[in-house]
Write a protein that holds these residues in place. Structure first.
Motif, short mmCIF file in Angstrom:
data_model
loop_
_atom_site.label_atom_id
_atom_site.label_comp_id
_atom_site.label_asym_id
_atom_site.label_seq_id
_atom_site.Cartn_x
_atom_site.Cartn_y
_atom_site.Cartn_z
N LEU A 22 38.07 -17.48 -58.71
CA LEU A 22 38.10 -16.79 -57.41
C LEU A 22 37.58 -17.11 -56.45
CD1 LEU A 22 38.91 -13.28 -59.36
CD2 LEU A 22 40.64 -14.79 -58.59
N HIS A 23 36.31 -17.78 -56.75
CA HIS A 23 35.52 -18.00 -55.62
C HIS A 23 35.14 -19.57 -55.50
CE1 HIS A 23 34.78 -13.54 -55.14
NE2 HIS A 23 34.57 -13.71 -56.72
N GLY A 24 35.08 -20.37 -56.57
CA GLY A 24 34.63 -21.61 -56.50
C GLY A 24 35.66 -22.78 -55.99
N SER A 25 35.39 -23.68 -55.57
CA SER A 25 36.36 -24.60 -55.27
C SER A 25 37.07 -25.53 -56.29
CB SER A 25 35.89 -25.58 -54.23
OG SER A 25 36.80 -26.61 -53.99
N ILE A 26 38.37 -25.50 -56.22
CA ILE A 26 38.92 -26.13 -57.49
C ILE A 26 38.51 -27.86 -57.43
CG2 ILE A 26 41.09 -24.57 -57.46
CD1 ILE A 26 42.64 -27.01 -55.94
N PHE A 27 38.00 -28.28 -56.36
CA PHE A 27 37.45 -29.32 -56.30
C PHE A 27 36.35 -29.80 -56.92
CE2 PHE A 27 40.45 -29.09 -52.71
CZ PHE A 27 41.64 -29.89 -53.22
N THR A 28 35.37 -28.59 -57.18
CA THR A 28 34.17 -28.69 -57.86
C THR A 28 33.89 -28.10 -59.11
OG1 THR A 28 33.57 -26.75 -56.82
CG2 THR A 28 33.15 -28.82 -55.50
N LEU A 29 34.98 -27.55 -59.87
CA LEU A 29 34.99 -27.13 -61.09
C LEU A 29 35.11 -27.92 -62.03
CD1 LEU A 29 38.06 -24.36 -60.90
CD2 LEU A 29 35.55 -24.05 -60.98
N LYS A 30 34.07 -27.64 -63.12
CA LYS A 30 33.69 -28.67 -64.23
C LYS A 30 34.95 -28.54 -65.15
CE LYS A 30 29.62 -29.72 -62.67
NZ LYS A 30 29.57 -30.49 -61.77
N GLY A 31 35.22 -29.68 -66.01
CA GLY A 31 36.48 -29.70 -66.94
C GLY A 31 37.92 -29.48 -66.34
N GLN A 32 38.55 -29.79 -67.19
CA GLN A 32 40.15 -29.59 -66.87
C GLN A 32 40.81 -28.76 -67.89
OE1 GLN A 32 41.47 -30.86 -64.15
NE2 GLN A 32 39.64 -31.60 -63.50
N ASN A 33 41.75 -28.22 -67.72
CA ASN A 33 42.61 -27.31 -68.56
C ASN A 33 43.73 -28.13 -68.71
OD1 ASN A 33 44.28 -25.38 -69.55
ND2 ASN A 33 43.36 -23.75 -68.39
N LYS A 34 43.82 -28.70 -70.05
CA LYS A 34 44.86 -29.48 -70.35
C LYS A 34 46.37 -28.73 -70.41
CE LYS A 34 43.77 -29.29 -75.17
NZ LYS A 34 43.34 -29.92 -76.30
N TYR A 35 46.20 -27.24 -70.77
CA TYR A 35 47.50 -26.65 -70.79
C TYR A 35 48.06 -26.36 -69.35
CZ TYR A 35 46.04 -25.83 -75.52
OH TYR A 35 45.46 -26.11 -76.80
N LEU A 36 47.18 -26.20 -68.36
CA LEU A 36 47.66 -25.93 -66.99
C LEU A 36 48.16 -27.46 -66.38
CD1 LEU A 36 47.77 -24.25 -64.57
CD2 LEU A 36 45.36 -25.12 -63.99
N TRP A 37 47.68 -28.27 -66.91
CA TRP A 37 48.44 -29.63 -66.27
C TRP A 37 49.60 -29.96 -67.12
CZ3 TRP A 37 47.29 -32.35 -62.14
CH2 TRP A 37 46.16 -32.27 -61.81
N GLY A 38 49.84 -29.38 -68.10
CA GLY A 38 50.87 -29.48 -69.10
C GLY A 38 51.87 -28.63 -68.58
N SER A 39 51.75 -27.37 -68.17
CA SER A 39 52.58 -26.55 -67.55
C SER A 39 53.03 -26.87 -66.34
CB SER A 39 51.99 -25.18 -67.48
OG SER A 39 50.91 -24.87 -66.70
N LEU A 40 52.06 -27.52 -65.49
CA LEU A 40 52.45 -28.13 -64.30
C LEU A 40 53.61 -29.21 -64.49
CD1 LEU A 40 51.11 -29.00 -61.05
CD2 LEU A 40 51.13 -31.17 -62.41
N VAL A 41 53.35 -30.26 -65.46
CA VAL A 41 54.29 -31.22 -65.52
C VAL A 41 55.79 -30.51 -66.25
CG1 VAL A 41 55.01 -33.09 -67.21
CG2 VAL A 41 52.54 -32.97 -66.32
N LEU A 42 55.95 -29.57 -66.97
CA LEU A 42 56.97 -29.02 -67.43
C LEU A 42 57.61 -28.11 -66.43
CD1 LEU A 42 58.52 -28.12 -70.00
CD2 LEU A 42 57.31 -26.54 -70.30
#
Length: 102
Positions: A22-42
């Motif tokens: 809610l406050h941090g930039s998506i460009f500086t967040l540590k780690g990736q959410n593989k489920y979020l990327w999977g849902s993006l592709v789907l």
């Protein structure tokens, strides 16, 4: 109608990345959410099926002569959701930082 459908659909997909913090930039967040990327592709795949498979597009009353140029324009418009939210988050962080100083 097809441009509006695609732009709103992509904006919602892209906005899900904004909601990782809610406050941090998506460009500086540590780690990736593989489920979020999977849902993006789907979601992109299903959106393309709805737009580019003629019988399905007709069910949704979408144009069947939709081209790549229109897809790129809609994607660029949808990406503005990330830009706008990042600007708002930056302003909120700056305001919060200034309040804590004084």
């Amino acid at each position: 109608m097809t441009m509006a459908f695609l732009t709103m659909n992509l904006a919602e997909i892209f906005h899900s990345f904004n909601l990782r913090s809610l406050h941090g930039s998506i460009f500086t967040l540590k780690g990736q959410n593989k489920y979020l990327w999977g849902s993006l592709v789907l979601a992109l795949l299903l959106t393309c099926v709805v737009i580019f498979v003629d019988p399905i597009a007709e069910v949704f009353s979408l144009a069947t002569d939709f081209g790549f140029d229109e897809f790129v324009i809609a994607a660029c418009l949808a990406l503005t959701s990330i830009v706008v939210v990042e600007i708002v988050k930056a302003i909120e962080r700056a305001v919060h930082k200034n309040r804590n100083r004084g």
